[in-house]
Design a protein around this motif. Sequence first.
Motif, PDB file in Angstrom:
ATOM      1  N   CYS A 189       0.827  -1.207   0.000  1.00 46.99           N
ATOM      2  CA  CYS A 189       0.000   0.000   0.000  1.00 46.99           C
ATOM      3  C   CYS A 189       0.864   1.262   0.000  1.00 46.99           C
ATOM      4  CB  CYS A 189      -0.910   0.017   1.233  1.00 46.99           C
ATOM      5  SG  CYS A 189      -2.163  -1.290   1.249  1.00 46.99           S
ATOM      6  N   THR A 190       1.945   1.227   0.775  1.00 45.07           N
ATOM      7  CA  THR A 190       2.822   2.385   0.920  1.00 45.07           C
ATOM      8  C   THR A 190       4.277   1.962   0.748  1.00 45.07           C
ATOM      9  OG1 THR A 190       2.880   2.056   3.313  1.00 45.07           O
ATOM     10  CG2 THR A 190       1.213   3.579   2.456  1.00 45.07           C
ATOM     11  N   TRP A 197      -2.058  -4.483  -0.333  1.00 50.50           N
ATOM     12  CA  TRP A 197      -3.072  -3.931  -1.229  1.00 50.50           C
ATOM     13  C   TRP A 197      -3.774  -5.070  -1.990  1.00 50.50           C
ATOM     14  CZ3 TRP A 197      -4.165  -4.096  -6.426  1.00 50.50           C
ATOM     15  CH2 TRP A 197      -5.061  -3.136  -6.914  1.00 50.50           C
ATOM     16  N   CYS A 201      -5.957  -1.513   2.407  1.00 49.57           N
ATOM     17  CA  CYS A 201      -6.001  -0.090   2.016  1.00 49.57           C
ATOM     18  C   CYS A 201      -6.995   0.070   0.874  1.00 49.57           C
ATOM     19  CB  CYS A 201      -4.616   0.419   1.646  1.00 49.57           C
ATOM     20  SG  CYS A 201      -3.733  -0.616   0.432  1.00 49.57           S
ATOM     21  N   ASP A 203      -8.955   2.346   0.173  1.00 50.41           N
ATOM     22  CA  ASP A 203      -9.106   3.702  -0.359  1.00 50.41           C
ATOM     23  C   ASP A 203      -8.053   4.046  -1.412  1.00 50.41           C
ATOM     24  OD1 ASP A 203      -7.269   3.459   1.744  1.00 50.41           O
ATOM     25  OD2 ASP A 203      -7.207   5.631   2.038  1.00 50.41           O
ATOM     26  N   ILE A 204      -7.071   3.175  -1.604  1.00 48.32           N
ATOM     27  CA  ILE A 204      -6.009   3.414  -2.581  1.00 48.32           C
ATOM     28  C   ILE A 204      -6.332   2.651  -3.862  1.00 48.32           C
ATOM     29  CG2 ILE A 204      -3.552   3.163  -3.070  1.00 48.32           C
ATOM     30  CD1 ILE A 204      -2.984   3.382  -0.133  1.00 48.32           C
ATOM     31  N   GLU A 205      -6.326   3.357  -4.993  1.00 41.30           N
ATOM     32  CA  GLU A 205      -6.742   2.759  -6.258  1.00 41.30           C
ATOM     33  C   GLU A 205      -5.709   1.781  -6.824  1.00 41.30           C
ATOM     34  OE1 GLU A 205      -7.717   5.825  -8.974  1.00 41.30           O
ATOM     35  OE2 GLU A 205      -9.457   6.536  -7.827  1.00 41.30           O
ATOM     36  N   TYR A 208       1.406   0.745  -4.323  1.00 44.12           N
ATOM     37  CA  TYR A 208       2.636   1.535  -4.417  1.00 44.12           C
ATOM     38  C   TYR A 208       3.699   0.789  -5.222  1.00 44.12           C
ATOM     39  CZ  TYR A 208       6.967   3.848  -2.988  1.00 44.12           C
ATOM     40  OH  TYR A 208       8.178   4.490  -2.995  1.00 44.12           O
TER      41      TYR A 208
END
Length: 260
Positions: A189-190, A197, A201, A203-205, A208
């Motif tokens: 995700c980050t 992911w 997460c 909310d993240i399309e 990372y």
Amino acid sequence: MINGGTGPVLAFSAVLYKLSDTIDVPFLTLSAWVGLWVAALNVVAAFANLNRFILYATRFTDEIFALLISVIFIVNALGNPFSPVGLYYYFDKDHKSHDKNENDEGYSYISTGLLSLILALGTTSLAMMLKTMKFSRFFCSDFTRSIISDFSVTIAIFSFIVVDHVLFPTIETESLNVPDIFEPTYACCTADCRTYWPDECTDIEAPYGRRGWLVDLTDLNGKVWVPIFAVIPAFLAFILVFLDDGITLHLINHPSHKLT
């Protein structure tokens, strides 16, 4: 990364994952430190010639250990009571394996569950039948029968893959999450890659990136005592691996198998 080479190792990996979650340390980092300690203990065991003690294992010990390995894999295949893994959970409408197809027109989780059960039982039955081919009267030579017997599991798996995709193309069954290119499957995700992911997460399309190939041994989340602490689970893992490999070798080379 193979975390479950055998039944006992698979069970240990599950416990180690829960331990890493409890002490808030990345699983791969803890697993890497445990692996390094296990490697060191194996070197010591080799110099001390500890394998000589495996000769004292009786046939009763061999059979109990073989039963343990079999039961762990069978339970995980049919339905683990402690984790939503196994054929039983395909018949649960709310199981996560149905999430990506639940809105598709005509999708039936019952059909998926039944086909998964048929494929599992069929693969097992065919593999067991082909395994006995070595001592049968079928085919023209001992060499042919030996080849079929040796590759019975592979033949059975590929046969029912064909059954799944050719005879039942409209029924969705769960498959391995294999990427299109050769890379780690863990999507981050980050940048710190501590969350997965898209599950952690939503909310993240887009992710990372992918987890790196090498495990960062210094990623201890501020807990500098972890490398020393890893000796404790490593010692337990060493005993498990030592007995697992030693007794398996002892079991396989039993005179009744006529291998040596």
